[in-house]
Design an enzyme around this catalytic site. Structure first.
Site, short mmCIF file in Angstrom:
data_model
loop_
_atom_site.label_atom_id
_atom_site.label_comp_id
_atom_site.label_asym_id
_atom_site.label_seq_id
_atom_site.Cartn_x
_atom_site.Cartn_y
_atom_site.Cartn_z
N ALA A 131 0.85 -1.19 0.00
CA ALA A 131 0.00 0.00 0.00
C ALA A 131 0.88 1.24 0.00
CB ALA A 131 -0.89 0.02 1.23
N GLU A 144 10.46 4.41 7.10
CA GLU A 144 9.93 3.05 7.11
C GLU A 144 10.22 2.30 8.41
OE1 GLU A 144 7.70 2.32 5.30
OE2 GLU A 144 7.91 3.56 3.51
N GLU A 171 0.10 2.82 6.95
CA GLU A 171 -0.03 3.94 6.02
C GLU A 171 -0.57 5.18 6.73
OE1 GLU A 171 1.60 3.27 3.49
OE2 GLU A 171 1.49 1.09 3.63
ZN ZN Z 1 5.86 2.41 4.86
#
Ligand code: ZN
Length: 869
Positions: free
Chosen positions: A267, A325, A303
């Site tokens: 995603a 991340e 997300e």
């Molecule tokens: Zn990510």
């Protein structure tokens, strides 16, 4: 072939030009889209007054017109090549540039930029897709304000979506309409998104901590509304959690999620308009497994959390990818822990890390969480950058404590909101907030490879002494000589008589260290509690110690570890017996039987957890531990060990399976997850026992399954038991689910991963011709090819090399239209440096055939590393 260019972190320089605003108009037609971009640009403060070339990235499109400050730019003022548009000798410090270009989303099979997924159109811009929409300075430290006007046929594309708030819309002649969006926040181009299509929309609202009402909308294919409640619920949970845990409130008035079937990854966190792979959006009881439900919740959270960690504060360059991340994975792990069971979630995360990230870090693609060079950045969306990156954040959390970590997050936003920054900046915020110097800790960002801690113990009087040595694998990139890692190392000392455990948080900062503890009697050390550091720990445990730890350890992760070590020990004994005698060992030691029995009987253990404790180490994990693994022997012995346990404890498994089969309401609670997991686990042992009772249980389980968790598990057991493709168990599933492409993915992947060695490859060749196999959709490619190569080890690694050649051929084919997926599929060859000479030669020949075929940059980078072995 010409070698693609390598990009280095050390060469980073800010862009000489910046973009203040961009107004986009995208006019969508059947055979092309016309993009008009008007940009207000400025020189970077250090470049003011200089005459400079302006380099814009742009690939795969047709330039229509170009205006500088409103006037057409003559041909000698710019240069156009296959990936750049260069405006020559710009002397203005401020100017506007107007560009028109054409693109064709229907022909875009790489799924980067603007592309078609089924009947819909959508974008994917991270990391470098925006340059396939229009000419732009496509790098994350160039942050602009976006306005986007979309124009399209109203019937075909009733919904036209982009980032931010909807400014307006209206009808146009010829059945067309327009909608305009404006994003009030500056953002890098990789967060741009646009969607056109016809959907069903699930709508809800969320009221923030400050009382603002946010519209929530989930866009799905027509007919799928019934599969959206879980995603919507997860979104609301995420919004609430981030307010409660980090004080972070959502910042736009609308939050949209669009589910598409063709997507290269899971995603994407585009500002206000997430685009999701439908596998991480749609879920209902009948068609989704518990694992799917948890995946949806985790990815929706992930997300959403990016809105602050990634979007509000973004990355200066792509070497900093773990900045957003690693941190966001850490946040989604914590979220899932709070929503479900913390102990089980930690166990699952550590299993994933050890199974996949440790393997990656031990192979040819090993890299630090912040790489220092790359050829294709798409190759660095890895377990290392994501999951090891999250472990590094978790270590900071452990070292400075929860409260300081929260202060550090506040500091991070106070210092860097609205900016594009580095991992150094993040650590700096944590240092300021905690008052702690983390300079040595930062070595984690530049050292690749999994460290090993060699631990030994001694007793002197009433002192228990631990000697700990850090060992690093030979690094794949240059690492400074003085790079010694600092890490938190939590241990427990389990008193053998009182069964009480004392915990200590150690900090390792030298290559060799000694720690002394006062103790009363004999203790068993339990090491790396909660997996406090992402390392391999070696300690000369006796089986009796492990049994002690397995039975009395308080730390759930270490308890699981102890069980795995026992299985490992038993497995190895069986394995060497088999290799030495050419036949399988019929016995089970009574020590092991007793330990296993105690586990089964222990009613204090949470059921999810119990099902994990009963899991034998995977064939994957076992083959990673061996040099030149004998995949056939591993498979045979693994099966045999499970069979012996299945036969020995058949009665317990039958009873438990039966008990857990009592009809109950379907729920998504840790308790219900645990019941289904254990029920499936019992069935696995029963079927592996190859007894009549076992197969009877399978037939009954399959016939009565009312949810996908149980249904697909039974399907996999039939497949593994060796039934023909035509067998009714396999055909029944197909007939029942052929209308649901997400479930069909499970059918294909189960056949790829579980088919017995002799039938696997021909079966896959047959399956790729099946009408339901969508040969350009990444989910399908992964389900068939990657499941086979990564999870059907003994079939893929057949030493005749057939499967290697097959895979190489498919990679070449996929590389022709989707380099990202091809390069991931090349991961099939990741074990190359561990294999015996015959297999290695076969692999090399297969890999060379890909290299001879002018691969994409993505595939070139991966395969050249494999071939360098
Ligand atoms: Zn990510």
């Amino acid at each position: 072939m010409q070698q693609p260019k390598t990009i280095y972190l050390k060469d980073y320089k800010p862009s000489p030009f910046t973009i203040d605003t961009i107004d986009l108009t995208v006019d969508i037609h059947a055979d092309h889209s016309l993009v008009t971009s008007v940009m207000r640009m400025e020189k970077h403060k250090d470049s003011v007054g200089q005459k400079l070339n302006l380099e814009l990235n742009g690939e795969g499109m047709e330039l229509v017109s170009l205006k500088f400050n409103g006037e057409a730019l003559p041909n000698d003022r710019f240069q156009l090549s296959s990936d750049k548009l260069v405006i020559l000798n710009v002397s203005h410090d401020e100017f506007t540039l107007e560009i028109q270009n054409k693109i064709n989303p229907a022909e875009n099979k790489a799924l980067e930029g603007f592309y078609q997924s089924g009947p819909q159109l959508c974008t994917q811009c991270e990391p470098e897709g925006f340059r396939r929409i229009t000419y732009f300075i496509d790098r994350p430290d160039v942050m602009a304000k976006y306005k986007t006007k979309m124009i399209a046929d109203k019937k075909q594309y009733p919904f036209l979506l982009s980032n931010g708030n909807r400014l307006g819309g209206g009808d146009l002649p010829g059945g067309r309409h327009w909608v305009e969006w404006q994003d009030p926040f500056r953002k890098p181009s990789y967060l741009f998104a646009m969607v056109a299509g016809d959907f069903d929309v699930a709508r809800d609202t969320f009221t923030t901590m400050k009382g603002r009402k946010i519209d929530l909308e989930i866009y799905v294919d027509k007919g799928n509304l019934g599969k959206t409640p879980h995603a919507m619920n997860s979104l609301k949970q995420s919004m609430k959690w981030d307010e409660e845990t980090f004080g972070l409130e959502y910042d736009l008035d609308i939050y949209m999620i669009v589910a598409v079937d063709s997507f290269n990854m899971g995603a994407m966190e585009n500002k206000g308009l997430n685009i999701f792979n439908s596998t991480y959006t749609l879920a209902d009881e009948k068609s989704a497994t518990d694992h799917d439900f948890q995946g949806v919740q985790g990815v929706i959270g992930h997300e959403y959390f990016h809105n602050w960690t990634g979007n509000r504060v973004t990355c200066r360059d792509w070497f900093q990818l773990t900045l957003k991340e690693g941190l966001t994975v850490f946040r989604d792990q914590e979220f899932s822990s709070d929503m479900l069971s913390r102990a089980v979630k930690r166990l699952e995360d550590v299993r994933l890390l050890k199974d996949s990230q440790f393997a990656e870090d031990a192979g040819p693609l090993s890299h630090p969480i912040r790489p220092s060079s790359y050829i294709e950045i798409n190759n660095f969306y890895t377990r290392t950058v994501y999951e090891k990156g999250a472990e590094v954040i978790r270590m900071i959390h452990t070292l400075i404590g929860k409260q300081n970590f929260r202060k550090g997050m506040d500091k991070y936003f106070e210092l860097f909101d609205g900016q594009a920054v580095t991992t150094e900046d993040f650590v700096h915020a944590m240092e300021v907030a905690s008052g702690r110097d983390l300079s040595q800790f930062k070595n984690w960002y530049s050292r690749p490879g999994t460290p090993t801690l060699k631990v030994t113990s001694r007793k002197e009087g009433n002192e228990f002494i631990l000697d700990i040595e850090q060992k690093y694998p030979v690094p794949t990139v240059k690492v400074e000589d003085n790079n010694v890692l600092l890490m938190p190392f939590k241990i427990g000392l389990l008193d053998k008589t009182t069964k009480t455990e004392e915990e200590h948080l150690l900090e390792l900062k030298n290559l060799k260290e000694t720690f002394r503890f006062k103790v009363n009697g004999d203790v068993t050390p339990s090491l790396n509690l909660g997996f406090s550091a992402p390392v391999i720990v070696e300690y000369p445990y006796e089986v009796a110690d492990l049994i002690e730890l397995m039975s009395f350890n308080k730390d759930p992760y270490c308890r699981y570890e102890a069980t795995q070590k026992i299985y490992d020990h038993v497995f190895k004994a069986e394995f060497y017996y088999y290799k030495a005698n050419g036949k399988l060992n019929p016995e089970l030691t009574s020590e092991f039987k007793n330990a296993f029995q105690n586990l089964l009987k222990d009613e204090s253990i949470d059921l999810s957890f119990k099902s994990y404790l009963l899991d034998l180490p995977t064939e994957n994990g076992l083959s990673q531990e061996m040099l030149q693994p004998d995949f056939d022997a591993i498979h045979t012995v693994h099966h045999h060990l499970r069979k012996k346990l299945g036969v020995e404890f058949q009665e317990w498994f039958l009873k438990e399976h039966d008990r857990l089969s009592k009809a109950s309401k379907f729920e998504l609670t840790p308790k219900a997850f645990g019941e289904r997991a254990l029920k499936n686990q019992c069935l696995t042992y029963l079927v592996t026992s190859e007894t009549k009772a076992g197969m009877g249980a399978l037939d009954k389980h399959y016939a009565n399954a009312t949810n996908m968790t149980e249904e697909v598990h039974a399907l996999q057991l039939y497949i593994a038991s060796g039934v023909e493709l035509e067998h009714e168990s396999i055909q029944k599933f197909y007939q029942k689910w052929k209308h649901d492409s997400l479930v069909m993915l499970k059918w294909f992947s189960s056949l790829a991963a579980f088919s017995p060695k002799k039938s696997a490859l021909p079966r896959i060749e047959k399956l790729e011709k099946n009408v339901l196999f969508q040969k350009q959709v990444p989910n399908y490619l992964r389900a068939l090819y990657l499941q086979f190569a990564k999870n059907n080890l003994h079939a893929f690694h057949d030493d005749n090399g057939d499967a290697y050649r097959f895979m190489a051929q498919r990679i070449r084919m996929i590389d022709g239209f989707n380099p990202q997926v091809a390069s991931r599929a090349a991961g099939a060859f990741s074990l190359i440096n561990k294999l015996d000479a015959k297999r290695q030669t076969e692999m090399k020949t297969a890999l060379k055939s890909i290299m001879d075929d002018k691969p994409s940059r993505d595939t070139y980078e991966v395969i050249s590393k494999y071939l360098a072995q």
